[in-house]
Scaffold this active site. Structure first.
Site, mmCIF file in Angstrom:
data_model
loop_
_atom_site.group_PDB
_atom_site.id
_atom_site.type_symbol
_atom_site.label_atom_id
_atom_site.label_comp_id
_atom_site.label_asym_id
_atom_site.label_seq_id
_atom_site.Cartn_x
_atom_site.Cartn_y
_atom_site.Cartn_z
ATOM 1 N N ALA A 1 0.860 -1.184 0.000
ATOM 2 C CA ALA A 1 0.000 0.000 0.000
ATOM 3 C C ALA A 1 0.898 1.235 0.000
ATOM 4 O O ALA A 1 2.056 1.170 0.409
ATOM 5 C CB ALA A 1 -0.880 -0.026 1.234
ATOM 6 N N GLY B 1 0.636 -5.134 0.622
ATOM 7 C CA GLY B 1 -0.468 -5.201 -0.335
ATOM 8 C C GLY B 1 -0.080 -5.875 -1.640
ATOM 9 O O GLY B 1 -0.947 -6.381 -2.354
ATOM 10 N N GLU C 1 -0.342 -9.505 -0.900
ATOM 11 C CA GLU C 1 -1.776 -9.799 -0.783
ATOM 12 C C GLU C 1 -2.439 -9.888 -2.155
ATOM 13 O O GLU C 1 -3.359 -10.674 -2.363
ATOM 14 C CB GLU C 1 -2.447 -8.723 0.082
ATOM 15 C CG GLU C 1 -2.011 -8.831 1.539
ATOM 16 C CD GLU C 1 -2.506 -7.672 2.392
ATOM 17 O OE1 GLU C 1 -2.186 -6.519 2.045
ATOM 18 O OE2 GLU C 1 -3.203 -7.921 3.381
ATOM 19 N N GLU D 1 4.070 -5.647 7.361
ATOM 20 C CA GLU D 1 3.264 -4.595 7.990
ATOM 21 C C GLU D 1 3.611 -4.363 9.455
ATOM 22 O O GLU D 1 3.594 -3.221 9.925
ATOM 23 C CB GLU D 1 1.769 -4.916 7.856
ATOM 24 C CG GLU D 1 1.183 -4.600 6.482
ATOM 25 C CD GLU D 1 1.383 -5.707 5.456
ATOM 26 O OE1 GLU D 1 2.188 -6.633 5.706
ATOM 27 O OE2 GLU D 1 0.733 -5.658 4.400
HETATM 28 C C1 3H9 Z 1 0.639 -2.347 3.275
HETATM 29 O O1 3H9 Z 1 0.884 -2.837 2.222
HETATM 30 C C2 3H9 Z 1 -0.699 -2.433 3.938
HETATM 31 C C3 3H9 Z 1 -1.627 -3.437 3.297
HETATM 32 O O2 3H9 Z 1 -1.529 -4.682 3.919
HETATM 33 C C4 3H9 Z 1 -3.061 -3.041 3.487
HETATM 34 C C5 3H9 Z 1 -3.583 -1.944 2.736
HETATM 35 C C6 3H9 Z 1 -5.049 -1.761 2.857
HETATM 36 N N1 3H9 Z 1 4.660 3.422 -0.180
HETATM 37 O O3 3H9 Z 1 13.390 1.413 -0.257
HETATM 38 P P1 3H9 Z 1 13.729 2.186 -1.481
HETATM 39 C C7 3H9 Z 1 9.402 4.743 -1.624
HETATM 40 S S1 3H9 Z 1 1.811 -1.460 4.127
HETATM 41 C C8 3H9 Z 1 5.144 4.607 -0.547
HETATM 42 O O4 3H9 Z 1 14.898 3.067 -1.448
HETATM 43 P P2 3H9 Z 1 14.480 -0.221 -2.901
HETATM 44 C C9 3H9 Z 1 10.524 5.117 -0.684
HETATM 45 O O5 3H9 Z 1 10.076 6.025 0.286
HETATM 46 C C10 3H9 Z 1 3.206 -1.436 3.063
HETATM 47 N N2 3H9 Z 1 6.435 4.826 -0.873
HETATM 48 O O6 3H9 Z 1 13.834 1.220 -2.775
HETATM 49 C C11 3H9 Z 1 11.530 5.718 -1.639
HETATM 50 O O7 3H9 Z 1 11.082 7.017 -1.961
HETATM 51 P P3 3H9 Z 1 12.099 8.231 -2.161
HETATM 52 C C12 3H9 Z 1 3.969 -2.688 3.165
HETATM 53 C C13 3H9 Z 1 7.235 3.774 -0.838
HETATM 54 O O8 3H9 Z 1 14.502 -0.532 -4.341
HETATM 55 C C14 3H9 Z 1 11.355 4.862 -2.893
HETATM 56 O O9 3H9 Z 1 10.075 4.255 -2.765
HETATM 57 N N3 3H9 Z 1 5.157 -2.603 2.331
HETATM 58 C C15 3H9 Z 1 6.812 2.502 -0.451
HETATM 59 O O10 3H9 Z 1 15.721 -0.306 -2.106
HETATM 60 C C16 3H9 Z 1 12.389 3.788 -3.061
HETATM 61 O O11 3H9 Z 1 12.434 3.015 -1.878
HETATM 62 C C17 3H9 Z 1 6.379 -2.316 2.812
HETATM 63 O O12 3H9 Z 1 6.549 -2.106 3.982
HETATM 64 C C18 3H9 Z 1 5.442 2.334 -0.122
HETATM 65 N N4 3H9 Z 1 4.932 1.143 0.238
HETATM 66 O O13 3H9 Z 1 13.452 -1.201 -2.176
HETATM 67 C C19 3H9 Z 1 7.476 -2.287 1.797
HETATM 68 N N5 3H9 Z 1 7.862 1.645 -0.491
HETATM 69 O O14 3H9 Z 1 12.921 7.834 -3.361
HETATM 70 C C20 3H9 Z 1 8.273 -1.059 1.940
HETATM 71 C C21 3H9 Z 1 8.923 2.370 -0.908
HETATM 72 O O15 3H9 Z 1 11.218 9.403 -2.369
HETATM 73 N N6 3H9 Z 1 9.251 -0.878 0.868
HETATM 74 N N7 3H9 Z 1 8.561 3.656 -1.115
HETATM 75 O O16 3H9 Z 1 12.912 8.276 -0.894
HETATM 76 C C22 3H9 Z 1 10.375 -1.595 0.756
HETATM 77 O O17 3H9 Z 1 10.651 -2.495 1.507
HETATM 78 C C23 3H9 Z 1 11.326 -1.195 -0.347
HETATM 79 O O18 3H9 Z 1 11.028 0.123 -0.701
HETATM 80 C C24 3H9 Z 1 11.279 -2.072 -1.610
HETATM 81 C C25 3H9 Z 1 12.179 -1.406 -2.698
HETATM 82 C C26 3H9 Z 1 11.837 -3.461 -1.295
HETATM 83 C C27 3H9 Z 1 9.881 -2.198 -2.164
#
Ligand code: 3H9
Length: 659
Positions: free
Chosen positions: A67, A106, A109, A129
């Site tokens: 999400a 998400g 999911e 999460e």
């Molecule tokens: C969820 O999903 C809830 C659901 O169950 C229910 C919903 C109803 N959103 O880490 P990076 C941005 S909760 C917005 O350096 P990488 C990050 O801020 C979510 N922004 O890249 C950064 O921005 P900026 C559960 C996001 O390639 C840019 O993307 N998911 C999100 O090293 C690059 O990020 C997680 O907790 C996001 N969800 O790694 C996963 N994710 O360039 C969280 C990233 O402006 N994310 N950004 O600073 C990660 O673990 C890593 O970002 C990922 C990529 C592995 C995806």
């Protein structure tokens, strides 16, 4: 091939009657409003007779990162993610996820709601999460246990751990791994599913295992939760998948998700998430190009040096360790090999991986061996003369463009740099022990460090998988300065009327794994005592000075290693010692202090205030670039609970009466 556009981030093409849906919402294809509306529109389109099934994939290297965390502060907007996924799961034609990279939150999911899942070898799956203080909110807690079993689901959702494609295949989270043609394999799966009863995850029955097994898995997670709410809630919801009908489970999950999303814990962990992304961005370095590092020298292969060497070996570098004698070098090599063996036992890599690392390692007994090193890190005894002498000698043996890094904790790296002919190539790399495990590295930008040298140090730390925080030169850098302020305030509180165990209990209830006095006992009281003695001559005689620690050391109470310190350790178990209480009472009387027991919440509030005040000084002195960097240092190096957001965040937001 015509491209269909369903929203700003969802488009599709058709191949052999299969609708290939592409999620393209940089940077990580988060399920923002445009993705949700676009998926709904794609499903509408796919009801046409000409469409046989659907394949969903992500653009770029991520499938779907979850999400959109940036939307969490705002009211949710329809269509809601659980409804999109439910419709997808109920769809009358096969829907297959072609998982091309990370499928998180998400994103995982989404894959779970599909009728089949094909993964590329680089894909990963996880429901992280809880690391954001929430639980999965789009069916993850109800679908994952139905697909992979309750024990695996409890472990994955309760800890937020991701699994690689191979493990996902083993536990049944994916159906196939496509080594090459991901889309073609996914289309093949659509074809295989066509005309068959579709396997809808929500309709499966989660395999029942014994309550004892579930409780054992849950207990492990809750033991590490340290007062955090989300892991316990996640476990409760996964267990509910065994007893509640799917629809009721979804309702309960959504209710919990929305409640936690608005909690203080979630706000703190979101702060940490964005703080980590911000830490990597260093303004002054935008134009600097990091130098190439292939070979890393490590001088000193004791506890710290061997950990650094292992980290560098794990990251693929060639490593040259240096010790003072042939026997020392042999022992150093043994120590490093021992750490690699432990990693093999822990399943981090196999014996072949260890052997390959050992082939990249040399441990020599003379500095000349460092001639080829691109970066040399010293991890020798933290003594000024020892370090400056070493740097002078290193200056003679390494190449002119090699970088020299000091791992000092307390000495002035500018003064160490000044001992060399090229101080601009000197930088601080302050690792935390054990360096192969601890994630934090303070990267010290010395007064004369050249910008490409700093950029190289940062790129190096990143390649080691570390969280690098840039800081300026000050005694103890960011972490030890805040820690000293924390310790000073805790000691003054003991003089003022609190007892050490009361301080420790308050901080442990706040979420620290161990209170400060217990930590001091573990580390040994003699190191700080020696420092105090060194500083005695230059100390401001009018400054408040806490003598109780000196009295303890004078009495031979040096901590756990002597069986006594702030606590007593009969049979190794930490217990309150009346002798220490008596000593404290006597010292208060001698100083004429009328003791006052702290009111509830006061201990935490005073300690947080002390840390935050010191943090503000670091900011105004330009030592730390941002408050969130200070939070990250304390969380990753000093046990500050992440779910409290770090001292700067917590001091602003914690209601002391409520802790
Ligand atoms: C969820 O999903 C809830 C659901 O169950 C229910 C919903 C109803 N959103 O880490 P990076 C941005 S909760 C917005 O350096 P990488 C990050 O801020 C979510 N922004 O890249 C950064 O921005 P900026 C559960 C996001 O390639 C840019 O993307 N998911 C999100 O090293 C690059 O990020 C997680 O907790 C996001 N969800 O790694 C996963 N994710 O360039 C969280 C990233 O402006 N994310 N950004 O600073 C990660 O673990 C890593 O970002 C990922 C990529 C592995 C995806």
């Amino acid at each position: 091939m015509d491209t269909l556009t369903f929203s700003d981030s969802i488009s599709a093409t058709t191949r052999d009657g299969v609708l290939l849906v592409l999620i393209d919402n940089p940077p990580v294809n988060a399920t923002s409003l445009g993705v949700r509306t676009g998926l709904m529109a794609a499903l509408d389109y796919a009801t046409q007779d000409t469409v046989r099934g659907i394949v969903i994939t992500g653009a770029g290297k991520t499938f779907v990162g979850g999400a959109d965390i940036r939307e969490f502060g705002k009211p949710p907007e329809a269509p809601f993610l659980p409804d999109v996924y439910l419709r997808l799961e109920q769809f009358g034609k096969p829907v297959v996820a072609a998982v091309n990279g990370a499928a998180l939150g998400g994103g995982c999911e989404l894959a779970l709601a599909c009728h089949g899942r094909v993964a590329s070898p680089t894909a990963s799956f996880g429901l992280p999460e809880v690391k954001l203080g929430i639980v999965p909110g789009a069916g993850g807690t109800q679908r994952l246990p139905r697909l992979v079993g309750v024990t695996t689901a409890v472990e994955m959702i309760g800890t937020g751990r991701s699994v690689k494609a191979s493990e996902a295949l083993r536990v049944g989270l994916v159906d196939r791994i496509a080594p090459e043609e991901l889309t073609a394999e996914a289309i093949a799966l659509v074809e295989a599913l066509t005309g068959k009863d579709l396997r809808r995850t929500g309709e499966l029955v989660a395999t029942r295992i014994s309550d004892a097994d579930i409780d054992a898995a849950a207990a492990k997670i809750l033991a590490k939760a340290r007062g955090q709410t989300a892991p316990g809630e996640a476990v409760r919801l996964v267990k509910a998948a065994l007893t509640l009908p799917f629809a009721d489970g979804l309702v309960e999950e959504r209710r919990t998700f929305l409640r936690l999303r608005d909690s203080q814990e979630a706000a703190a962990l979101r702060h940490v998430f964005f703080a980590e992304r911000a830490a990597g961005k260093v303004e002054a370095l935008e134009k600097a190009t990091p130098r190439t590092i292939e070979c890393v020298g490590v001088v000193g292969t004791g506890l710290m040096g061997s950990g650094i060497a292992v980290s560098a070996l794990n990251a693929g570098y060639r490593v040259i360790g240096v010790e003072q004698s042939v026997e020392g070098a042999a022992k150093g090599r043994e120590r490093i090999a021992g750490l690699l063996d432990k990693a093999v036992q822990a399943g981090r890599f196999d014996a072949a991986g260890r052997d390959e690392r050992l082939r990249r390692l040399t441990v020599a007994s003379d500095l000349g061996a460092l001639h080829d090193a691109d970066l040399v890190i010293e991890a020798v005894f933290d003594d000024f003369d020892v370090k400056t002498d070493l740097f002078r000698r290193l200056d003679e043996v390494v190449q002119a463009d090699a970088i020299l890094a000091t791992n000092t904790s307390y000495l002035d790296p500018d003064a160490i740099a000044a001992a060399t002919r090229r101080p601009e190539r000197v930088v601080g790399l302050h690792f935390f022990s054990p360096a192969n495990i601890m994630r934090l590295v303070e990267v010290v930008n010395c007064t004369r460090t050249q910008s490409d040298v700093l950029a190289t140090a940062l790129a190096f730390a990143k390649r080691l998988g570390k969280l690098a925080i840039v800081c300026g030169v000050t005694e103890g850098f960011i972490g030890n300065r805040i820690f000293s302020a924390y310790r000073r305030e805790a000691e003054f509180m003991v003089e003022d009327g609190a007892l050490p165990h009361e301080v420790d209990q308050a901080m442990e209830a706040f979420g620290f794994p161990m209170g400060l006095f217990a930590v001091s006992d573990m580390a040994g009281l003699d190191i700080a005592w020696a420092r105090r003695k060194r500083q005695a001559a230059t100390r401001d005689p009018n400054a408040r000075y806490f003598e109780i620690a000196d009295r303890l050391c004078e009495a031979g109470r040096l901590g756990q290693k002597t069986g006594q310190g702030w606590y007593a350790y009969p049979d190794g178990k930490r217990t309150i010692d009346p002798d220490v209480t008596a000593l404290i009472v006597a010292e208060r009387a001698r100083k004429g202090i009328a003791p006052r027991s702290p009111v509830p919440g006061e201990i935490v509030k005073r300690l947080l205030t002390a840390m935050a005040d010191e943090g503000r000084s670091l900011l105004s002195e330009g030592i730390a670039a941002r408050a969130s960097d200070i939070d990250l240092v304390m969380i990753n190096g000093y046990g500050f609970p992440a779910h409290r957001g770090g001292p700067m965040f917590a001091a602003e937001t914690t209601n002391a009466a409520a802790v």
